[in-house]
Enzyme design. Structure first.
Site, PDB file in Angstrom:
ATOM      1  N   ASP A  65      51.864  60.532   5.886  1.00 52.60           N
ATOM      2  CA  ASP A  65      50.502  60.240   6.320  1.00 52.60           C
ATOM      3  C   ASP A  65      50.113  58.855   5.820  1.00 52.60           C
ATOM      4  O   ASP A  65      50.823  58.261   5.014  1.00 52.60           O
ATOM      5  CB  ASP A  65      49.508  61.303   5.810  1.00 52.60           C
ATOM      6  CG  ASP A  65      49.475  61.368   4.291  1.00 52.60           C
ATOM      7  OD1 ASP A  65      50.434  60.881   3.636  1.00 52.60           O
ATOM      8  OD2 ASP A  65      48.506  61.915   3.738  1.00 52.60           O
ATOM      9  N   ASP A 108      48.205  69.439  -7.476  1.00 50.79           N
ATOM     10  CA  ASP A 108      49.116  68.680  -8.342  1.00 50.79           C
ATOM     11  C   ASP A 108      48.319  67.541  -8.918  1.00 50.79           C
ATOM     12  O   ASP A 108      47.370  67.051  -8.294  1.00 50.79           O
ATOM     13  CB  ASP A 108      50.283  68.092  -7.538  1.00 50.79           C
ATOM     14  CG  ASP A 108      49.873  66.808  -6.838  1.00 50.79           C
ATOM     15  OD1 ASP A 108      50.163  65.723  -7.381  1.00 50.79           O
ATOM     16  OD2 ASP A 108      49.255  66.879  -5.765  1.00 50.79           O
ATOM     17  N   ASP A 111      56.122  65.213  -2.059  1.00 49.24           N
ATOM     18  CA  ASP A 111      55.223  64.485  -1.167  1.00 49.24           C
ATOM     19  C   ASP A 111      56.079  63.666  -0.202  1.00 49.24           C
ATOM     20  O   ASP A 111      57.309  63.672  -0.273  1.00 49.24           O
ATOM     21  CB  ASP A 111      54.235  63.634  -1.972  1.00 49.24           C
ATOM     22  CG  ASP A 111      54.913  62.565  -2.797  1.00 49.24           C
ATOM     23  OD1 ASP A 111      56.126  62.328  -2.624  1.00 49.24           O
ATOM     24  OD2 ASP A 111      54.228  61.956  -3.626  1.00 49.24           O
ATOM     25  N   SER A 112      55.430  62.963   0.702  1.00 49.55           N
ATOM     26  CA  SER A 112      56.182  62.260   1.743  1.00 49.55           C
ATOM     27  C   SER A 112      56.509  60.828   1.351  1.00 49.55           C
ATOM     28  O   SER A 112      57.240  60.148   2.061  1.00 49.55           O
ATOM     29  CB  SER A 112      55.350  62.224   3.019  1.00 49.55           C
ATOM     30  OG  SER A 112      54.217  61.388   2.808  1.00 49.55           O
ATOM     31  N   GLY A 113      55.953  60.361   0.256  1.00 47.33           N
ATOM     32  CA  GLY A 113      56.153  58.972  -0.138  1.00 47.33           C
ATOM     33  C   GLY A 113      55.034  58.061   0.323  1.00 47.33           C
ATOM     34  O   GLY A 113      54.900  56.940  -0.172  1.00 47.33           O
ATOM     35  N   GLY A 114      54.225  58.539   1.267  1.00 45.82           N
ATOM     36  CA  GLY A 114      53.192  57.678   1.844  1.00 45.82           C
ATOM     37  C   GLY A 114      52.207  57.149   0.808  1.00 45.82           C
ATOM     38  O   GLY A 114      51.893  55.953   0.789  1.00 45.82           O
ATOM     39  N   GLY A 144      44.005  62.305   0.692  1.00 48.82           N
ATOM     40  CA  GLY A 144      43.083  61.181   0.720  1.00 48.82           C
ATOM     41  C   GLY A 144      41.844  61.368  -0.118  1.00 48.82           C
ATOM     42  O   GLY A 144      40.890  60.594  -0.002  1.00 48.82           O
TER      43      GLY A 144
END
Lengths: 378, 378
Positions: free
Chosen positions: B147, B274, B93-96, B224
């Site tokens: 995001d 996931d 994931d992006s960490g957001g 989200g």
């Protein structure tokens, strides 16, 4: 399971002994190290890993198991072996040590030990007879007499009192175990060991040992050590005690210890050990290796891609980098405890196998000096 | 590793899709469930167990890994795959999401997200470009755009603002990823996915999806969701979103979910999932089985010698009694978490394999109704 429990010496080297304990559930190669399966699990390991590491026997704690899941429940479930999926022999302690160290309040009198569970405060009475009954309900292959473990140092009078009480409890335990065998609740392949007490006092130890030997038990443990007296005093106590024990029976040093402790105790004629050190230290990030202990918490490992021991047959020691182990331990991850408990359990079994080979080949002293130089930092 | 990332549809059944994502590190059979390896370990499992359970890919969390061991350090150690001994594909994931949910303070502006580490309070700036750079340093096969995830419910104006910011970040992420590929820091076998946002608002979701599709990314995630909106609203949002996504690209529903969630999302055309549920629930004593969930904490299991599923190929489900699992979970033992995380990880993979077979055989709806009746209690 009509075969009898027995012990055979295969080789000697000085006072060190290489032997085999026969039980219907399997043969225990001695000197043997028993991983500790406190509450019916060797912490953070699958039973197959313990077996494949080379353990012939493990230890269960009567105190913990009598409180949860309970002895009668365990018997209804088919016994401890089936419950925890361990087919080889199991030795159980009597519960005495944990009553002293873990339970909330206790009252020791001639009859036994009254204590409150550390789990729920429930009250329990552990007598020599009940300790044996519980161990039979668990299905333990090697059972221990109830004894009183006192803290060291204590006054000689207090040490003597506890030692003598433990002797009377040994006699009651022996009679209780024989009654269990007579009733069929225990088999001839099961055994009960007595426990030598007497602190670090040579004369008390000798008296304790001689009185137990007079009971003609199947094995003899040295208890009440590794409670803070130190390595040298522990060894001196072994030196004073072991000559009083018969050559023909296994000798078990309870709750010991470091690799150095094991080497020096085997050199003096000890055949069996148990200790939480390999798994507890593993959970805390300390690995035992043939090149000495490694504290994986240390930042020096953060970028070290080498494994703990690339020559090991244990996958945890061979296949995972120190950097990864460092990361897992620092992160408090399950896998860190799993891998290092595995590393240490395998190392302890390798250490015992190496000792057994050295005794067979008559080179124990040379092996010990060489090995201590490599690994046995205290 | 010059081969290109690609996705191929092998079969359809209604809106449900059976496909394969090709990466140089291995092929991912879809619909796929990715076990979560938060801090470079799927909690309480050895990597071999995750692989043997049937997982083709797992997920790593950029937020956790950038803080410990750190992205540059991970690169020096040879990347995440080597570090954690997982040779198959990894999605990061992006960490957001974790910046929003875990870090102490944060400030979101056009540039990115400023936050303080939950570990040591250190300050970090996560921009779309840095999120991609970190994922390249980790060596991630499928990378996610940064995001902004907001809590639901939120006012529509706020949902729209976050969705539009996420779109601008998607474009910056795309350019950053292409620059990494152009420089050789990422290969053609690696991919970056965009993330559809817009809360539960159908029109916002559609706008988000269409704008991302215009960027021609390698895959599209629905983000989200599973943040408290409930099963039905989640499915309604998927119904509103998925028609805007191209048939030719994989679709990933982030952070989902229960077995029922997975079945209903696959029915609507989702290809990847996931979720921490199998391992987290396992640690808490809840097992997923083909006969429904089993809470091993319950006293009803205390004397049940039957395994969770004697027909399972997972040893943890097949070989250990419920009574033992109950005891381990009640005792807080490592082995309880180890066994039930294993059971659940294997079950989730079996569930996906069963779904893939049902789609191939054109009987997904019938399979789903039958399976839901058996297992998918929420």
């Amino acid at each position: 399971m009509t075969e009898r429990f027995s012990f055979q010496l295969l080789a000697r080297d000085g006072l060190a002994r290489r032997g085999e304990i026969f039980t219907p559930r399997g043969t225990i190669r001695t000197p043997a190290f028993m991983p500790v399966g406190t509450v019916a699990t060797v912490k953070a390991l699958y039973p197959e890993q313990v077996r494949d590491a080379g353990a012939d026997i493990l230890l269960g704690n009567t105190y913990h198991l009598m409180l949860r899941p309970g002895a009668e429940r365990m018997a209804r479930l088919g016994g401890l072996h089936k419950f925890m999926r361990w087919e080889k022999p199991i030795l159980t302690d009597s519960g005495g040590f944990q009553v002293m160290s873990l339970s909330k309040i206790r009252k020791i009198n001639e009859e036994g030990a009254l204590f409150q569970s550390h789990l729920d405060g429930s009250r329990h009475m552990l007598t020599p007879e009940r300790a044996i009954e519980i161990q039979c309900l668990l299905g333990s292959d090697i059972q221990m007499q109830l004894d009183e473990c006192i803290e060291l140092p204590s006054e000689r009078r207090e040490v003597e009192r506890a030692m003598e009480l433990s002797l009377r409890w040994a006699e009651r335990s022996r009679r209780a175990f024989e009654a269990q065998q007579a009733s069929g609740a225990a088999g001839q392949g099961q055994a009960m060991f007595g426990i030598v007490q007497g602190g670090t006092d040579a004369e008390l130890r000798r008296r304790s040992a001689e009185a137990l030997v007079a009971m003609d038990l199947e094995g003899y443990a040295v208890g009440g050590l590794a409670v803070g007296e130190g390595h040298d005093l522990m060894l001196a106590t072994l030196d004073a005690t072991l000559p009083s024990l018969p050559e023909t029976k296994p000798r078990y040093l309870m709750g010991v210890g470091t690799p150095l402790d094991l080497i020096e105790a085997v050199r003096r004629g000890i055949d069996m050990f148990d200790c939480v050190l390999p798994t507890r230290n593993g959970r805390h990030g300390l690995a035992f290796t043939w090149n000495g202990p490694v504290n994986l918490r240390n930042a020096v490992h953060a970028e070290d891609t080498s494994p703990l021991d690339e020559a090991s047959t244990c996958p945890a020691a061979r296949d995972y980098s120190r950097a990864y182990l460092h990361h897992l331990i620092r992160s408090g991850e399950y896998l860190g405890a799993m891998l290092l408990s595995w590393v240490n359990t395998a190392f302890y079994q390798e250490l015992m196998a190496s000792m057994r080979a050295a005794i067979e080949e008559g080179r124990f002293d040379a092996w010990a000096e060489e090995t201590k130089a490599r690994i046995a930092r205290k």
